[in-house]
Design an enzyme around this catalytic site. Sequence first.
Site, PDB file in Angstrom:
ATOM      1  N   ASP A  53       0.049   4.935   1.091  1.00 47.82           N
ATOM      2  CA  ASP A  53      -0.094   5.880   2.201  1.00 47.82           C
ATOM      3  C   ASP A  53      -0.052   5.141   3.540  1.00 47.82           C
ATOM      4  OD1 ASP A  53      -0.554   7.469   0.004  1.00 47.82           O
ATOM      5  OD2 ASP A  53      -2.710   7.638   0.339  1.00 47.82           O
TER       6      ASP A  53
ATOM      7  N   ASP B 296       0.875  -1.155   0.000  1.00 42.96           N
ATOM      8  CA  ASP B 296       0.000   0.000   0.000  1.00 42.96           C
ATOM      9  C   ASP B 296       0.922   1.218   0.000  1.00 42.96           C
ATOM     10  OD1 ASP B 296      -2.481   1.418   0.254  1.00 42.96           O
ATOM     11  OD2 ASP B 296      -2.031   1.707   2.366  1.00 42.96           O
TER      12      ASP B 296
END
Length: 182
Positions: A10, A8
């Site tokens: 963020d 991922d």
Amino acid sequence: MKKALFLDRDGVIIEDTGYPHDPDKIRILPGVVEALRRFQSEGWLIVVVANQSGVARGYFGKEAVEAVNKRVREVLELKGVSLEGVYYCPHHPDFTGECDCRKPKPGMLARAASDLKINLKSSIMVGDKMSDVLAGKAAGCLKSGLVLTGPGSEKEAKKSKEADFVVNDLEELAKLIFKCKA
């Protein structure tokens, strides 16, 4: 077929400031570069798979997501890390309806696997939310787990019964994965 480290964006690679959309304000989290260099030196592809519902919510356009992704790539490349692919989902079921790419669905991972000739069964998914873990599981990844670097990630870890691992950061994950190697 290659193995990949799916990440991922963020809260895992960059500081999650709440819908990051300004490329000039991104900050790579501590230890990320060193960990990703280690994975790459061991033959892993680095692939970003990120939900970006700020687009569906009307906070910013796809251009902002792509500008941030471009900046993340540039910063990492200056430090010797190459991202093999960057995939994002601009949808949110409350705003755009259902899709097959929004994590916890495995669509982004499946698309990356097809595009980049990745063997999902030898790959790892890492995120800071259970939706990341569940996407990795749904895609058939070897392992799928959490890093505690994103806001709320400790809360996520407490409810995690399905994560294969919970580590403080990507450096700790690299140490865990490569502990048998010098």
